[in-house]
Design an enzyme around this catalytic site. Structure first.
Site, PDB file in Angstrom:
ATOM      1  N   LYS A   1       0.842  -1.215   0.000  1.00  0.00           N
ATOM      2  CA  LYS A   1       0.000   0.000   0.000  1.00  0.00           C
ATOM      3  C   LYS A   1       0.872   1.258   0.000  1.00  0.00           C
ATOM      4  O   LYS A   1       0.662   2.180  -0.782  1.00  0.00           O
ATOM      5  CB  LYS A   1      -0.936   0.027   1.235  1.00  0.00           C
ATOM      6  CG  LYS A   1      -1.815  -1.199   1.369  1.00  0.00           C
ATOM      7  CD  LYS A   1      -2.708  -1.143   2.599  1.00  0.00           C
ATOM      8  CE  LYS A   1      -1.984  -1.104   3.931  1.00  0.00           C
ATOM      9  NZ  LYS A   1      -1.214  -2.317   4.257  1.00  0.00           N
TER      10      LYS A   1
ATOM     11  N   ARG B   1      -9.033   1.007   9.818  1.00  0.00           N
ATOM     12  CA  ARG B   1      -8.547  -0.340  10.125  1.00  0.00           C
ATOM     13  C   ARG B   1      -9.530  -1.118  10.996  1.00  0.00           C
ATOM     14  O   ARG B   1      -9.261  -2.258  11.353  1.00  0.00           O
ATOM     15  CB  ARG B   1      -7.238  -0.209  10.898  1.00  0.00           C
ATOM     16  CG  ARG B   1      -6.021  -0.693  10.140  1.00  0.00           C
ATOM     17  CD  ARG B   1      -4.845  -0.345  11.006  1.00  0.00           C
ATOM     18  NE  ARG B   1      -3.683  -1.095  10.700  1.00  0.00           N
ATOM     19  CZ  ARG B   1      -2.686  -0.626   9.963  1.00  0.00           C
ATOM     20  NH1 ARG B   1      -2.762   0.558   9.420  1.00  0.00           N
ATOM     21  NH2 ARG B   1      -1.619  -1.353   9.784  1.00  0.00           N
TER      22      ARG B   1
ATOM     23  N   ARG C   1      11.945  -6.150   4.556  1.00  0.00           N
ATOM     24  CA  ARG C   1      11.817  -4.691   4.371  1.00  0.00           C
ATOM     25  C   ARG C   1      12.847  -3.957   5.231  1.00  0.00           C
ATOM     26  O   ARG C   1      13.130  -4.327   6.357  1.00  0.00           O
ATOM     27  CB  ARG C   1      10.414  -4.224   4.774  1.00  0.00           C
ATOM     28  CG  ARG C   1      10.296  -2.696   4.747  1.00  0.00           C
ATOM     29  CD  ARG C   1       8.878  -2.209   4.821  1.00  0.00           C
ATOM     30  NE  ARG C   1       8.205  -2.603   6.047  1.00  0.00           N
ATOM     31  CZ  ARG C   1       6.920  -2.339   6.297  1.00  0.00           C
ATOM     32  NH1 ARG C   1       6.190  -1.714   5.395  1.00  0.00           N
ATOM     33  NH2 ARG C   1       6.368  -2.729   7.424  1.00  0.00           N
TER      34      ARG C   1
ATOM     35  N   ARG D   1      12.219  -1.918  10.842  1.00  0.00           N
ATOM     36  CA  ARG D   1      11.160  -1.529  11.780  1.00  0.00           C
ATOM     37  C   ARG D   1      11.032  -2.586  12.873  1.00  0.00           C
ATOM     38  O   ARG D   1      11.074  -3.776  12.589  1.00  0.00           O
ATOM     39  CB  ARG D   1       9.824  -1.403  11.020  1.00  0.00           C
ATOM     40  CG  ARG D   1       9.540  -0.003  10.534  1.00  0.00           C
ATOM     41  CD  ARG D   1       8.355   0.078   9.619  1.00  0.00           C
ATOM     42  NE  ARG D   1       7.125  -0.531  10.100  1.00  0.00           N
ATOM     43  CZ  ARG D   1       5.954  -0.432   9.469  1.00  0.00           C
ATOM     44  NH1 ARG D   1       5.861   0.265   8.361  1.00  0.00           N
ATOM     45  NH2 ARG D   1       4.881  -1.013   9.935  1.00  0.00           N
TER      46      ARG D   1
ATOM     47  N   ARG E   1       0.532  -9.219  13.676  1.00  0.00           N
ATOM     48  CA  ARG E   1      -0.165  -8.160  12.910  1.00  0.00           C
ATOM     49  C   ARG E   1      -1.165  -8.772  11.934  1.00  0.00           C
ATOM     50  O   ARG E   1      -2.250  -8.238  11.726  1.00  0.00           O
ATOM     51  CB  ARG E   1       0.863  -7.302  12.155  1.00  0.00           C
ATOM     52  CG  ARG E   1       1.620  -6.338  13.070  1.00  0.00           C
ATOM     53  CD  ARG E   1       2.912  -5.847  12.446  1.00  0.00           C
ATOM     54  NE  ARG E   1       2.727  -5.018  11.271  1.00  0.00           N
ATOM     55  CZ  ARG E   1       3.697  -4.722  10.412  1.00  0.00           C
ATOM     56  NH1 ARG E   1       4.915  -5.183  10.592  1.00  0.00           N
ATOM     57  NH2 ARG E   1       3.449  -3.947   9.387  1.00  0.00           N
TER      58      ARG E   1
HETATM   59  P1  AP5 Z   1       4.936  -1.571   1.806  1.00  0.00           P
HETATM   60  O1  AP5 Z   1       4.582  -0.744   0.628  1.00  0.00           O
HETATM   61  O2  AP5 Z   1       5.718  -0.969   2.909  1.00  0.00           O
HETATM   62  O3  AP5 Z   1       3.615  -2.306   2.371  1.00  0.00           O
HETATM   63  P2  AP5 Z   1       2.432  -1.736   3.245  1.00  0.00           P
HETATM   64  O4  AP5 Z   1       1.188  -2.407   2.752  1.00  0.00           O
HETATM   65  O5  AP5 Z   1       2.436  -0.247   3.252  1.00  0.00           O
HETATM   66  O6  AP5 Z   1       2.858  -2.348   4.640  1.00  0.00           O
HETATM   67  P3  AP5 Z   1       2.969  -1.739   6.118  1.00  0.00           P
HETATM   68  O7  AP5 Z   1       3.589  -2.818   6.964  1.00  0.00           O
HETATM   69  O8  AP5 Z   1       3.652  -0.415   6.152  1.00  0.00           O
HETATM   70  O9  AP5 Z   1       1.518  -1.595   6.481  1.00  0.00           O
HETATM   71  P4  AP5 Z   1       0.898  -1.731   7.832  1.00  0.00           P
HETATM   72  O10 AP5 Z   1      -0.460  -1.509   7.400  1.00  0.00           O
HETATM   73  O11 AP5 Z   1       1.045  -2.914   8.664  1.00  0.00           O
HETATM   74  O12 AP5 Z   1       1.730  -0.697   8.725  1.00  0.00           O
HETATM   75  P5  AP5 Z   1       1.432   0.769   9.144  1.00  0.00           P
HETATM   76  O13 AP5 Z   1       2.675   1.525   9.053  1.00  0.00           O
HETATM   77  O14 AP5 Z   1       0.197   1.283   8.479  1.00  0.00           O
HETATM   78  O15 AP5 Z   1       5.725  -2.865   1.250  1.00  0.00           O
HETATM   79  C1  AP5 Z   1       6.281  -3.822   2.141  1.00  0.00           C
HETATM   80  C2  AP5 Z   1       7.625  -4.301   1.599  1.00  0.00           C
HETATM   81  O16 AP5 Z   1       7.410  -5.005   0.354  1.00  0.00           O
HETATM   82  C3  AP5 Z   1       8.628  -3.166   1.271  1.00  0.00           C
HETATM   83  O17 AP5 Z   1       9.913  -3.629   1.563  1.00  0.00           O
HETATM   84  C4  AP5 Z   1       8.466  -2.952  -0.253  1.00  0.00           C
HETATM   85  O18 AP5 Z   1       9.658  -2.494  -0.832  1.00  0.00           O
HETATM   86  C5  AP5 Z   1       8.105  -4.351  -0.727  1.00  0.00           C
HETATM   87  N1  AP5 Z   1       7.170  -4.363  -1.849  1.00  0.00           N
HETATM   88  C6  AP5 Z   1       6.105  -3.533  -2.057  1.00  0.00           C
HETATM   89  N2  AP5 Z   1       5.453  -3.884  -3.180  1.00  0.00           N
HETATM   90  C7  AP5 Z   1       6.112  -4.981  -3.673  1.00  0.00           C
HETATM   91  C8  AP5 Z   1       5.893  -5.826  -4.804  1.00  0.00           C
HETATM   92  N3  AP5 Z   1       4.878  -5.616  -5.658  1.00  0.00           N
HETATM   93  N4  AP5 Z   1       6.738  -6.874  -5.010  1.00  0.00           N
HETATM   94  C9  AP5 Z   1       7.777  -7.096  -4.138  1.00  0.00           C
HETATM   95  N5  AP5 Z   1       8.043  -6.331  -3.051  1.00  0.00           N
HETATM   96  C10 AP5 Z   1       7.205  -5.298  -2.825  1.00  0.00           C
HETATM   97  O19 AP5 Z   1       1.023   0.572  10.683  1.00  0.00           O
HETATM   98  C11 AP5 Z   1       1.975   0.207  11.663  1.00  0.00           C
HETATM   99  C12 AP5 Z   1       1.283   0.130  13.021  1.00  0.00           C
HETATM  100  O20 AP5 Z   1       0.717   1.418  13.377  1.00  0.00           O
HETATM  101  C13 AP5 Z   1       0.092  -0.834  13.103  1.00  0.00           C
HETATM  102  O21 AP5 Z   1       0.502  -2.160  13.329  1.00  0.00           O
HETATM  103  C14 AP5 Z   1      -0.701  -0.222  14.277  1.00  0.00           C
HETATM  104  O22 AP5 Z   1      -0.129  -0.554  15.516  1.00  0.00           O
HETATM  105  C15 AP5 Z   1      -0.530   1.270  14.060  1.00  0.00           C
HETATM  106  N6  AP5 Z   1      -1.601   1.838  13.219  1.00  0.00           N
HETATM  107  C16 AP5 Z   1      -1.455   2.405  11.990  1.00  0.00           C
HETATM  108  N7  AP5 Z   1      -2.635   2.796  11.499  1.00  0.00           N
HETATM  109  C17 AP5 Z   1      -3.563   2.480  12.441  1.00  0.00           C
HETATM  110  C18 AP5 Z   1      -4.974   2.611  12.499  1.00  0.00           C
HETATM  111  N8  AP5 Z   1      -5.683   3.137  11.483  1.00  0.00           N
HETATM  112  N9  AP5 Z   1      -5.607   2.162  13.610  1.00  0.00           N
HETATM  113  C19 AP5 Z   1      -4.919   1.638  14.653  1.00  0.00           C
HETATM  114  N10 AP5 Z   1      -3.578   1.471  14.653  1.00  0.00           N
HETATM  115  C20 AP5 Z   1      -2.899   1.887  13.546  1.00  0.00           C
END
Ligand code: AP5
Length: 214
Positions: free
Chosen positions: A13, A88, A126, A159, A170
């Protein structure tokens, strides 16, 4: 354009949101990035979020909803925005509908579809810049050998929530709390499935085609 990127952690995403934000000059609103900045700055929000994020759980709906409401009120969101990582929970989705009202409603929700095995592979490999939050991947997009970010020179880190154990937690939390949003938006006829288990460029092409057809 007012769009939500929905999907499990590690489905790409953030990677696609950065590109789309640049292409349409609209902000990417990543609640994860906002929370990580609050942790780094040592704010009250950051102190509350830190423990929860490290455990792989979700920060409370009240805190997140207030944070997003404030962010969406900023003038740069008027032409549109990409919500990345919000909502979420069903409660967050319902609050967002109330916040935006009918005139500012979300137009489409893009669901990033990727298998669990691929998610674990992507997240455990990552690496992230501690300065500008740019993502790298030891398999598909390795960072410079210097260990410093190619964009801003910041230090590249792993991270704390990208260990295999926390990734699995997660994913469990995602299944329980976030996956029901798929049906929530399907009922609103806003859900579109993106085949996100393909190389980054291919996913980007499909995303562009999907959005231009809406
Ligand atoms: P990446 O693009 O980073 O994936 P992502 O879907 O953004 O993954 P995240 O782990 O950042 O999402 P998340 O939703 O768990 O974390 P967030 O920061 O929102 O890609 C991942 C990897 O794959 C990278 O290395 C990339 O290079 C690679 N890649 C991408 N596309 C690829 C492809 N097509 N092929 C191969 N490789 C590829 O949240 C973190 C924490 O914050 C949560 O756990 C929670 O505690 C809190 N939080 C955040 N938002 C909320 C909310 N709304 N409510 C409550 N808690 C929240």
């Amino acid at each position: 354009m007012r769009v939500i990127f929905l999907g499990a952690p590690g489905t790409g995403k953030g990677t696609q949101a950065v590109w789309l934000s640049d292409k349409f000059t609209i902000p990417q609103i990543s609640t994860g990035d906002i929370l990580r900045k609050a942790v780094a700055d040592g704010t009250e929000l950051g102190k509350k979020a830190d423990v929860v994020m490290k455990s792989g759980g979700l920060v409370s709906d009240d805190l997140i909803i207030a944070l997003v409401r404030e962010r969406l009120d900023q003038p740069d969101c008027r032409p549109g925005f990409i919500l990345d990582g919000f909502p979420r929970t069903i409660a967050q989705g319902e609050s967002l509908d109330l916040m935006l009202g009918r005139d500012g409603a979300i137009q489409s929700v893009i669901f990033f579809e990727v298998s669990e095995a691929e998610i674990v592979r992507r997240l455990t490999s990552r690496r992230t810049c501690s300065g500008c939050a740019r993502n790298y991947n030891m398999i598909s997009d390795p960072p410079p050998a210097s260990g410093l970010c190619g964009s801003c020179g910041g230090r590249i880190i792993q991270r704390p929530d990208d260990s295999e154990e926390t990734v699995r937690k997660r994913l469990q939390v995602y299944d329980e709390k976030t996956a029901p949003l798929k049906e929530f938006y399907n009922k609103q006829k806003k859900l579109y499935i993106l085949r996100a288990e393909q190389p980054v460029e291919r996913v980007r092409e499909e995303l562009a085609a999907l959005l231009s057809g809406l």
